[in-house]
Design a protein around this motif. Structure first.
Motif, PDB file in Angstrom:
ATOM      1  N   TYR A 128     -13.741  97.096 -78.590  1.00  0.00           N
ATOM      2  CA  TYR A 128     -14.420  97.206 -79.886  1.00  0.00           C
ATOM      3  C   TYR A 128     -13.780  98.297 -80.752  1.00  0.00           C
ATOM      4  CZ  TYR A 128     -18.315  93.953 -79.287  1.00  0.00           C
ATOM      5  OH  TYR A 128     -19.083  92.816 -79.156  1.00  0.00           O
ATOM      6  N   HIS A 129     -13.260  99.337 -80.107  1.00  0.00           N
ATOM      7  CA  HIS A 129     -12.647 100.433 -80.859  1.00  0.00           C
ATOM      8  C   HIS A 129     -11.234 100.099 -81.324  1.00  0.00           C
ATOM      9  CE1 HIS A 129     -11.844 104.425 -82.249  1.00  0.00           C
ATOM     10  NE2 HIS A 129     -10.957 104.690 -81.304  1.00  0.00           N
ATOM     11  N   LYS A 130     -10.505  99.313 -80.536  1.00  0.00           N
ATOM     12  CA  LYS A 130      -9.085  99.087 -80.800  1.00  0.00           C
ATOM     13  C   LYS A 130      -8.786  97.889 -81.695  1.00  0.00           C
ATOM     14  CE  LYS A 130      -7.400 102.410 -78.136  1.00  0.00           C
ATOM     15  NZ  LYS A 130      -6.621 103.537 -78.694  1.00  0.00           N
ATOM     16  N   VAL A 131      -9.562  96.806 -81.547  1.00  0.00           N
ATOM     17  CA  VAL A 131      -9.211  95.601 -82.300  1.00  0.00           C
ATOM     18  C   VAL A 131      -9.654  95.734 -83.759  1.00  0.00           C
ATOM     19  CG1 VAL A 131      -9.407  94.166 -80.226  1.00  0.00           C
ATOM     20  CG2 VAL A 131     -11.348  94.349 -81.789  1.00  0.00           C
ATOM     21  N   PRO A 132      -9.016  94.988 -84.659  1.00  0.00           N
ATOM     22  CA  PRO A 132      -9.423  95.035 -86.071  1.00  0.00           C
ATOM     23  C   PRO A 132     -10.865  94.556 -86.247  1.00  0.00           C
ATOM     24  CG  PRO A 132      -7.287  93.963 -85.817  1.00  0.00           C
ATOM     25  CD  PRO A 132      -7.852  94.115 -84.436  1.00  0.00           C
ATOM     26  N   SER A 133     -11.484  95.004 -87.310  1.00  0.00           N
ATOM     27  CA  SER A 133     -12.866  94.584 -87.597  1.00  0.00           C
ATOM     28  C   SER A 133     -12.877  93.224 -88.299  1.00  0.00           C
ATOM     29  CB  SER A 133     -13.546  95.639 -88.470  1.00  0.00           C
ATOM     30  OG  SER A 133     -12.825  95.822 -89.676  1.00  0.00           O
ATOM     31  N   TRP A 134     -14.073  92.707 -88.532  1.00  0.00           N
ATOM     32  CA  TRP A 134     -14.247  91.448 -89.265  1.00  0.00           C
ATOM     33  C   TRP A 134     -13.644  91.587 -90.659  1.00  0.00           C
ATOM     34  CZ3 TRP A 134     -16.434  89.526 -93.688  1.00  0.00           C
ATOM     35  CH2 TRP A 134     -16.665  88.155 -93.714  1.00  0.00           C
ATOM     36  N   PRO A 135     -12.976  90.556 -91.208  1.00  0.00           N
ATOM     37  CA  PRO A 135     -12.943  89.159 -90.751  1.00  0.00           C
ATOM     38  C   PRO A 135     -11.778  88.827 -89.812  1.00  0.00           C
ATOM     39  CG  PRO A 135     -11.982  89.307 -92.932  1.00  0.00           C
ATOM     40  CD  PRO A 135     -12.416  90.706 -92.573  1.00  0.00           C
ATOM     41  N   ILE A 136     -10.943  89.828 -89.490  1.00  0.00           N
ATOM     42  CA  ILE A 136      -9.796  89.535 -88.623  1.00  0.00           C
ATOM     43  C   ILE A 136     -10.242  89.365 -87.180  1.00  0.00           C
ATOM     44  CG2 ILE A 136      -7.592  90.410 -87.757  1.00  0.00           C
ATOM     45  CD1 ILE A 136      -7.306  91.926 -90.424  1.00  0.00           C
ATOM     46  N   ALA A 137     -11.080  90.277 -86.693  1.00  0.00           N
ATOM     47  CA  ALA A 137     -11.551  90.210 -85.305  1.00  0.00           C
ATOM     48  C   ALA A 137     -12.962  90.802 -85.227  1.00  0.00           C
ATOM     49  CB  ALA A 137     -10.580  90.923 -84.377  1.00  0.00           C
ATOM     50  N   ASP A 141     -16.848 100.232 -84.486  1.00  0.00           N
ATOM     51  CA  ASP A 141     -16.915 101.542 -83.842  1.00  0.00           C
ATOM     52  C   ASP A 141     -18.319 101.898 -83.364  1.00  0.00           C
ATOM     53  OD1 ASP A 141     -14.245 102.164 -83.837  1.00  0.00           O
ATOM     54  OD2 ASP A 141     -14.291 103.248 -85.733  1.00  0.00           O
ATOM     55  N   ASP A 142     -19.335 101.361 -84.006  1.00  0.00           N
ATOM     56  CA  ASP A 142     -20.704 101.614 -83.532  1.00  0.00           C
ATOM     57  C   ASP A 142     -20.922 100.972 -82.163  1.00  0.00           C
ATOM     58  OD1 ASP A 142     -21.381 103.085 -85.770  1.00  0.00           O
ATOM     59  OD2 ASP A 142     -22.190 101.362 -86.856  1.00  0.00           O
ATOM     60  N   ASP A 143     -20.454  99.740 -82.027  1.00  0.00           N
ATOM     61  CA  ASP A 143     -20.559  99.070 -80.722  1.00  0.00           C
ATOM     62  C   ASP A 143     -19.672  99.767 -79.688  1.00  0.00           C
ATOM     63  OD1 ASP A 143     -22.411  97.163 -81.474  1.00  0.00           O
ATOM     64  OD2 ASP A 143     -20.909  95.685 -82.037  1.00  0.00           O
ATOM     65  N   ALA A 144     -18.500 100.201 -80.119  1.00  0.00           N
ATOM     66  CA  ALA A 144     -17.604 100.926 -79.209  1.00  0.00           C
ATOM     67  C   ALA A 144     -18.307 102.159 -78.652  1.00  0.00           C
ATOM     68  CB  ALA A 144     -16.327 101.332 -79.942  1.00  0.00           C
ATOM     69  N   LYS A 145     -18.932 102.928 -79.514  1.00  0.00           N
ATOM     70  CA  LYS A 145     -19.643 104.145 -79.101  1.00  0.00           C
ATOM     71  C   LYS A 145     -20.753 103.815 -78.114  1.00  0.00           C
ATOM     72  CE  LYS A 145     -21.821 108.244 -81.172  1.00  0.00           C
ATOM     73  NZ  LYS A 145     -23.165 108.232 -80.586  1.00  0.00           N
ATOM     74  N   MET A 146     -21.496 102.761 -78.405  1.00  0.00           N
ATOM     75  CA  MET A 146     -22.606 102.366 -77.540  1.00  0.00           C
ATOM     76  C   MET A 146     -22.115 102.021 -76.135  1.00  0.00           C
ATOM     77  SD  MET A 146     -25.148  99.074 -77.921  1.00  0.00           S
ATOM     78  CE  MET A 146     -23.780  97.931 -77.666  1.00  0.00           C
ATOM     79  N   TYR A 147     -21.065 101.214 -76.036  1.00  0.00           N
ATOM     80  CA  TYR A 147     -20.567 100.801 -74.730  1.00  0.00           C
ATOM     81  C   TYR A 147     -19.914 101.963 -73.974  1.00  0.00           C
ATOM     82  CZ  TYR A 147     -21.470  95.872 -75.695  1.00  0.00           C
ATOM     83  OH  TYR A 147     -22.087  94.670 -75.954  1.00  0.00           O
ATOM     84  N   LEU A 148     -19.181 102.802 -74.680  1.00  0.00           N
ATOM     85  CA  LEU A 148     -18.531 103.934 -74.025  1.00  0.00           C
ATOM     86  C   LEU A 148     -19.569 104.939 -73.504  1.00  0.00           C
ATOM     87  CD1 LEU A 148     -15.543 104.446 -76.486  1.00  0.00           C
ATOM     88  CD2 LEU A 148     -15.395 103.663 -74.113  1.00  0.00           C
ATOM     89  N   GLU A 149     -20.619 105.142 -74.271  1.00  0.00           N
ATOM     90  CA  GLU A 149     -21.676 106.056 -73.817  1.00  0.00           C
ATOM     91  C   GLU A 149     -22.455 105.449 -72.651  1.00  0.00           C
ATOM     92  OE1 GLU A 149     -23.895 107.065 -77.318  1.00  0.00           O
ATOM     93  OE2 GLU A 149     -22.477 108.662 -77.887  1.00  0.00           O
ATOM     94  N   LYS A 150     -22.636 104.148 -72.665  1.00  0.00           N
ATOM     95  CA  LYS A 150     -23.291 103.477 -71.533  1.00  0.00           C
ATOM     96  C   LYS A 150     -22.459 103.665 -70.268  1.00  0.00           C
ATOM     97  CE  LYS A 150     -26.038 100.661 -69.258  1.00  0.00           C
ATOM     98  NZ  LYS A 150     -27.402 101.070 -68.854  1.00  0.00           N
ATOM     99  N   ALA A 151     -21.147 103.539 -70.387  1.00  0.00           N
ATOM    100  CA  ALA A 151     -20.261 103.732 -69.234  1.00  0.00           C
ATOM    101  C   ALA A 151     -20.415 105.138 -68.673  1.00  0.00           C
ATOM    102  CB  ALA A 151     -18.813 103.475 -69.644  1.00  0.00           C
ATOM    103  N   LEU A 152     -20.559 106.123 -69.543  1.00  0.00           N
ATOM    104  CA  LEU A 152     -20.694 107.509 -69.102  1.00  0.00           C
ATOM    105  C   LEU A 152     -22.021 107.771 -68.399  1.00  0.00           C
ATOM    106  CD1 LEU A 152     -19.053 109.437 -72.059  1.00  0.00           C
ATOM    107  CD2 LEU A 152     -18.361 109.555 -69.664  1.00  0.00           C
TER     108      LEU A 152
END
Length: 219
Positions: A128-137, A141-152
């Motif tokens: 979520y952090h690395k790929v381009p945002s919509w409309p390309i992909a 970054d909000d979702d990236a933060k959520m998943y990374l914090e969940k991993a921690l």
């Protein structure tokens, strides 16, 4: 007759447990083999040999997942390999593999998000952090933060979740917090079965920490 049936039941149960243990041992050997091949392809190969190695790994994991559709670990490592290859190949092909990786990692989380210390959350956060945002992909970054914090929350002392969260914080210009997580990554327990991955990940942590220190020195 009852005694005979009871003994037959016990024998069947012991045989079943033995078969399950053998199957699990075989699965874990496959998992370790995949992990070690990934580390070699990701860190020691470049150009055409690297691309060929990842294509071979993708074919292996597709077969592996097909044989173990109920195992989160198989889906997780399929996603990791697909996402790594997305970065290697780049362009439209890379985006295609990134989308495949997203589905694989989501499937792993659906089956067992805690598998391999929550690594699916780390990998999905990176995507979520690395790929381009919509409309390309689908980058967000909000979702990236959520998943990374969940991993921690699952693996607070691990090298990967702390490194990648530190990288995210660096990109967000939160340098003090980034430094904290990078230092935790350096102190992470070694993984005896993954020495090559640990060696190169530690180098990545050290390199990013130098960049963070330079940013902090300018404040």
């Amino acid at each position: 007759m009852k005694k005979f049936n009871f003994l037959l039941f016990i024998s069947t149960l012991l045989f079943s447990l033995s078969s399950l243990a053998e199957n699990d041992d075989s699965f874990n050997k496959q998992l370790l083999n995949i992990q070690q091949q990934w580390a070699k392809a990701n860190y020691t190969l470049t150009d055409d040999p690297q691309e060929a190695a990842f294509k071979d790994l993708i074919a292996q994991t597709e077969t592996w997942v097909n044989d173990h559709k109920d195992r989160a670990e198989a889906w997780l490592w399929q996603g990791i390999i697909q996402s790594t290859f997305a970065g290697v190949s780049g362009g439209l092909s890379g985006l295609s593999y990134a989308k495949k990786a997203k589905k694989s990692l989501e499937k792993a989380i659906h089956l067992n998000g805690d598998a391999l210390q929550g690594s699916a959350y780390t990998s999905l956060g990176i995507l979520y952090h690395k790929v381009p945002s919509w409309p390309i992909a689908f980058g967000d970054d909000d979702d990236a933060k959520m998943y990374l914090e969940k991993a921690l929350t699952i693996n607070p002392n691990g090298i990967d979740p702390n490194y990648f969260y530190g990288e995210y914080l660096y990109d967000e210009r939160q340098y003090s917090d980034a430094k904290k997580h990078l230092l935790l990554a350096l102190q992470a327990p070694k993984r005896p079965t993954r020495p090559l991955a640990d060696k190169y990940r530690q180098k990545e942590v050290e390199q990013l920490l130098v960049k963070v220190e330079k940013k902090l020195a300018k404040k």
